[in-house]
Design a protein around this motif. Structure first.
Motif, PDB file in Angstrom:
ATOM      1  N   LEU A 139       0.826  -1.218   0.000  1.00 19.14           N
ATOM      2  CA  LEU A 139       0.000   0.000   0.000  1.00 19.14           C
ATOM      3  C   LEU A 139       0.859   1.267   0.000  1.00 19.14           C
ATOM      4  O   LEU A 139       0.520   2.270  -0.638  1.00 19.14           O
ATOM      5  N   LEU A 140       1.970   1.219   0.721  1.00 13.32           N
ATOM      6  CA  LEU A 140       2.744   2.446   0.951  1.00 13.32           C
ATOM      7  C   LEU A 140       3.362   3.075  -0.312  1.00 13.32           C
ATOM      8  O   LEU A 140       3.214   4.298  -0.499  1.00 13.32           O
ATOM      9  N   PRO A 141       4.051   2.320  -1.179  1.00  9.29           N
ATOM     10  CA  PRO A 141       4.690   2.999  -2.323  1.00  9.29           C
ATOM     11  C   PRO A 141       3.710   3.762  -3.229  1.00  9.29           C
ATOM     12  O   PRO A 141       3.951   4.945  -3.514  1.00  9.29           O
ATOM     13  N   PRO A 142       2.584   3.168  -3.674  1.00  9.24           N
ATOM     14  CA  PRO A 142       1.674   3.973  -4.503  1.00  9.24           C
ATOM     15  C   PRO A 142       1.010   5.110  -3.734  1.00  9.24           C
ATOM     16  O   PRO A 142       0.741   6.179  -4.307  1.00  9.24           O
ATOM     17  N   LEU A 143       0.742   4.897  -2.447  1.00  7.46           N
ATOM     18  CA  LEU A 143       0.165   5.983  -1.641  1.00  7.46           C
ATOM     19  C   LEU A 143       1.142   7.159  -1.587  1.00  7.46           C
ATOM     20  O   LEU A 143       0.738   8.317  -1.797  1.00  7.46           O
ATOM     21  N   CYS A 144       2.407   6.870  -1.332  1.00 10.71           N
ATOM     22  CA  CYS A 144       3.413   7.934  -1.264  1.00 10.71           C
ATOM     23  C   CYS A 144       3.570   8.627  -2.612  1.00 10.71           C
ATOM     24  O   CYS A 144       3.699   9.848  -2.678  1.00 10.71           O
ATOM     25  N   ARG A 145       3.546   7.856  -3.685  1.00 11.20           N
ATOM     26  CA  ARG A 145       3.668   8.459  -5.016  1.00 11.20           C
ATOM     27  C   ARG A 145       2.512   9.431  -5.267  1.00 11.20           C
ATOM     28  O   ARG A 145       2.689  10.533  -5.774  1.00 11.20           O
ATOM     29  N   TYR A 146       1.304   9.016  -4.886  1.00 10.38           N
ATOM     30  CA  TYR A 146       0.111   9.855  -5.057  1.00 10.38           C
ATOM     31  C   TYR A 146       0.239  11.125  -4.204  1.00 10.38           C
ATOM     32  O   TYR A 146       0.046  12.237  -4.698  1.00 10.38           O
ATOM     33  N   LEU A 147       0.577  10.959  -2.926  1.00 11.07           N
ATOM     34  CA  LEU A 147       0.655  12.112  -2.013  1.00 11.07           C
ATOM     35  C   LEU A 147       1.768  13.070  -2.428  1.00 11.07           C
ATOM     36  O   LEU A 147       1.641  14.283  -2.282  1.00 11.07           O
ATOM     37  N   ASP A 148       2.849  12.508  -2.937  1.00 12.35           N
ATOM     38  CA  ASP A 148       4.001  13.313  -3.339  1.00 12.35           C
ATOM     39  C   ASP A 148       3.647  14.276  -4.471  1.00 12.35           C
ATOM     40  O   ASP A 148       4.292  15.309  -4.646  1.00 12.35           O
ATOM     41  N   ASN A 149       2.635  13.935  -5.228  1.00 14.76           N
ATOM     42  CA  ASN A 149       2.253  14.768  -6.373  1.00 14.76           C
ATOM     43  C   ASN A 149       1.061  15.671  -6.087  1.00 14.76           C
ATOM     44  O   ASN A 149       0.550  16.316  -7.001  1.00 14.76           O
ATOM     45  N   LEU A 150       0.604  15.694  -4.845  1.00 15.62           N
ATOM     46  CA  LEU A 150      -0.460  16.634  -4.472  1.00 15.62           C
ATOM     47  C   LEU A 150       0.158  17.984  -4.129  1.00 15.62           C
ATOM     48  O   LEU A 150       1.303  18.055  -3.682  1.00 15.62           O
ATOM     49  N   PRO A 151      -0.604  19.071  -4.316  1.00 10.25           N
ATOM     50  CA  PRO A 151      -0.050  20.392  -3.986  1.00 10.25           C
ATOM     51  C   PRO A 151       0.289  20.537  -2.506  1.00 10.25           C
ATOM     52  O   PRO A 151       1.303  21.130  -2.153  1.00 10.25           O
ATOM     53  N   GLN A 152      -0.569  19.976  -1.625  1.00 14.35           N
ATOM     54  CA  GLN A 152      -0.296  20.118  -0.190  1.00 14.35           C
ATOM     55  C   GLN A 152       0.676  19.042   0.282  1.00 14.35           C
ATOM     56  O   GLN A 152       0.720  17.961  -0.287  1.00 14.35           O
ATOM     57  N   ARG A 153       1.412  19.357   1.327  1.00 10.99           N
ATOM     58  CA  ARG A 153       2.365  18.409   1.889  1.00 10.99           C
ATOM     59  C   ARG A 153       1.658  17.407   2.795  1.00 10.99           C
ATOM     60  O   ARG A 153       0.664  17.752   3.432  1.00 10.99           O
ATOM     61  N   SER A 154       2.177  16.211   2.833  1.00 10.90           N
ATOM     62  CA  SER A 154       1.592  15.185   3.695  1.00 10.90           C
ATOM     63  C   SER A 154       2.621  14.681   4.697  1.00 10.90           C
ATOM     64  O   SER A 154       3.818  14.660   4.423  1.00 10.90           O
ATOM     65  N   HIS A 155       2.099  14.283   5.839  1.00  8.25           N
ATOM     66  CA  HIS A 155       2.932  13.718   6.902  1.00  8.25           C
ATOM     67  C   HIS A 155       2.444  12.295   7.141  1.00  8.25           C
ATOM     68  O   HIS A 155       1.254  12.080   7.374  1.00  8.25           O
ATOM     69  N   ILE A 156       3.352  11.347   7.035  1.00  4.12           N
ATOM     70  CA  ILE A 156       2.969   9.937   7.164  1.00  4.12           C
ATOM     71  C   ILE A 156       3.713   9.323   8.348  1.00  4.12           C
ATOM     72  O   ILE A 156       4.945   9.441   8.430  1.00  4.12           O
ATOM     73  N   VAL A 157       2.957   8.693   9.235  1.00  7.48           N
ATOM     74  CA  VAL A 157       3.579   7.943  10.333  1.00  7.48           C
ATOM     75  C   VAL A 157       3.336   6.457  10.083  1.00  7.48           C
ATOM     76  O   VAL A 157       2.199   6.050   9.836  1.00  7.48           O
ATOM     77  N   VAL A 158       4.400   5.685  10.123  1.00  5.76           N
ATOM     78  CA  VAL A 158       4.305   4.228   9.918  1.00  5.76           C
ATOM     79  C   VAL A 158       4.593   3.542  11.258  1.00  5.76           C
ATOM     80  O   VAL A 158       5.670   3.712  11.821  1.00  5.76           O
ATOM     81  N   LEU A 159       3.607   2.806  11.746  1.00  6.61           N
ATOM     82  CA  LEU A 159       3.761   2.092  13.024  1.00  6.61           C
ATOM     83  C   LEU A 159       3.845   0.587  12.806  1.00  6.61           C
ATOM     84  O   LEU A 159       2.966   0.007  12.164  1.00  6.61           O
ATOM     85  N   ASP A 160       4.861  -0.020  13.316  1.00  4.20           N
ATOM     86  CA  ASP A 160       4.932  -1.491  13.320  1.00  4.20           C
ATOM     87  C   ASP A 160       6.042  -1.923  14.273  1.00  4.20           C
ATOM     88  O   ASP A 160       7.179  -1.452  14.152  1.00  4.20           O
ATOM     89  N   GLY A 161       5.736  -2.802  15.188  1.00  4.14           N
ATOM     90  CA  GLY A 161       6.739  -3.297  16.127  1.00  4.14           C
ATOM     91  C   GLY A 161       7.450  -4.541  15.629  1.00  4.14           C
ATOM     92  O   GLY A 161       8.387  -5.024  16.267  1.00  4.14           O
ATOM     93  N   ASP A 162       7.012  -5.043  14.480  1.00  7.52           N
ATOM     94  CA  ASP A 162       7.554  -6.305  13.952  1.00  7.52           C
ATOM     95  C   ASP A 162       8.812  -6.045  13.111  1.00  7.52           C
ATOM     96  O   ASP A 162       9.065  -4.913  12.692  1.00  7.52           O
TER      97      ASP A 162
END
Lengths: 76, 225
Positions: B15-38
């Motif tokens: 999910l993450l790579p296409p989501l980041c690609r999409y967000l990266d091309n939006l005019p507004q900046r996005s902040h992404i937090v990735v949580l995983d203890g594994d």
């Protein structure tokens, strides 16, 4: 859909099913008849008839939609 | 946009790579937090994308931060728990639940129910099928049903949060999965995200089955609770 058919749904899958004249057409019997082909698990399950929760002794009439609510995927 | 990704395993890693690609091309900046203890282990390579072993949140964030420098991507190498949920999931967030247990889905659903406005997109799968649920709250009101609606297996989970499990229990908890099933769950979650952000979500849940090729969107609003 013919005059004596209903719709059975389980998860992503939908099937038009026959409700033979004179046959018992309560929810539990209808589901049991199609359980193998629709991959419907045995045991406790939630059933909706036309979108409303029902017990398995409820009668299915032609034109009804029966949904066996499939459990959410647990893995990821 | 404030995005929270809970779980960077089978679904999260796709999910993450296409989501980041999409967000990266939006005019507004996005902040992404990735949580995983594994941690990524060699055995994960059959389904998951990583270039080194290590904590899943850290490894994934490191790779994506290099690829998408406009985005602020922050790793949190811990599991979501009742103690930390309020720190990480906040008002206005868009949350992707990519976890592998119903206990954490319940925690997320209940925590989101305590917020005024939040979007929770949850995906889960078995070997060849699964579902995606979308829980939207806006100004203190449920716009779509919570994850527990019609899903007693989430309301009363038989599994446990991985934070409460020993290493041996975690190793035993794994069951065979298929990369294509993870990929379809991730893709449908991204479809739901896009629909929510353009405000035309026509369904609240979608089931999919790789064996029949079927995807069925359902609008659960208005059904008997």
């Amino acid at each position: 859909m013919s005059a004596r058919q209903a719709t059975l749904i389980s998860g992503a899958n939908i099937q038009e099913i026959d409700l033979p004249e004179g046959a018992i057409t309560i929810v539990g019997v209808v589901i049991a008849r199609y359980a193998t082909v629709m991959n419907i698990p045995d045991g406790k399950r939630r059933v909706l008839l036309n979108g409303k929760s029902v017990v398995e002794t409820t009668t299915v009439n032609p034109g009804d939609t029966v949904e066996v609510v499939r459990e959410a995927g647990s893995k990821g | 946009m404030e995005i929270k990704i809970i779980g960077a395993g089978g679904i999260g890693t796709h999910l993450l790579p296409p989501l980041c690609r999409y967000l990266d091309n939006l005019p507004q900046r996005s902040h992404i937090v990735v949580l995983d203890g594994d941690r990524y282990e060699t055995k994960n390579a059959e389904r998951q994308e990583f270039d080194r072993l290590g904590n899943k949140a850290e490894v994934t964030s490191e790779v994506l931060a290099k690829r998408f420098p406009r985005l602020e991507i922050e790793p949190r190498p811990i599991y979501l728990t009742t103690e930390n949920a309020f720190v990480f999931i906040r008002e206005g967030d868009i949350v992707f639940s990519c976890v592998d247990n119903h206990a954490t889905r319940l925690l997320l659903s209940e925590h989101c129910a305590s917020l005024q406005s939040v979007v929770l997109i949850s995906g889960g799968n078995e070997y060849a099928d699964g579902n995606v649920q979308v829980y939207v709250r806006w100004e203190g009101r449920d716009i779509t049903p919570p994850l527990t609606h019609l899903h007693p297996e989430i309301a009363d989970p038989k599994d446990r949060n991985p934070d409460e499990m020993s290493c041996e229990e975690l190793a035993r908890a794994g069951s065979p999965q298929l990369i294509f099933t993870n990929l379809l769950a991730a893709s449908l979650m991204l479809n739901a995200f896009w629909l929510v952000t353009v405000k035309t979500l026509p369904y609240t849940e979608a089931y999919f089955d790789l064996l029949t090729g079927a995807v069925r969107p359902i609008n659960r609003n208005g059904e008997t609770r």
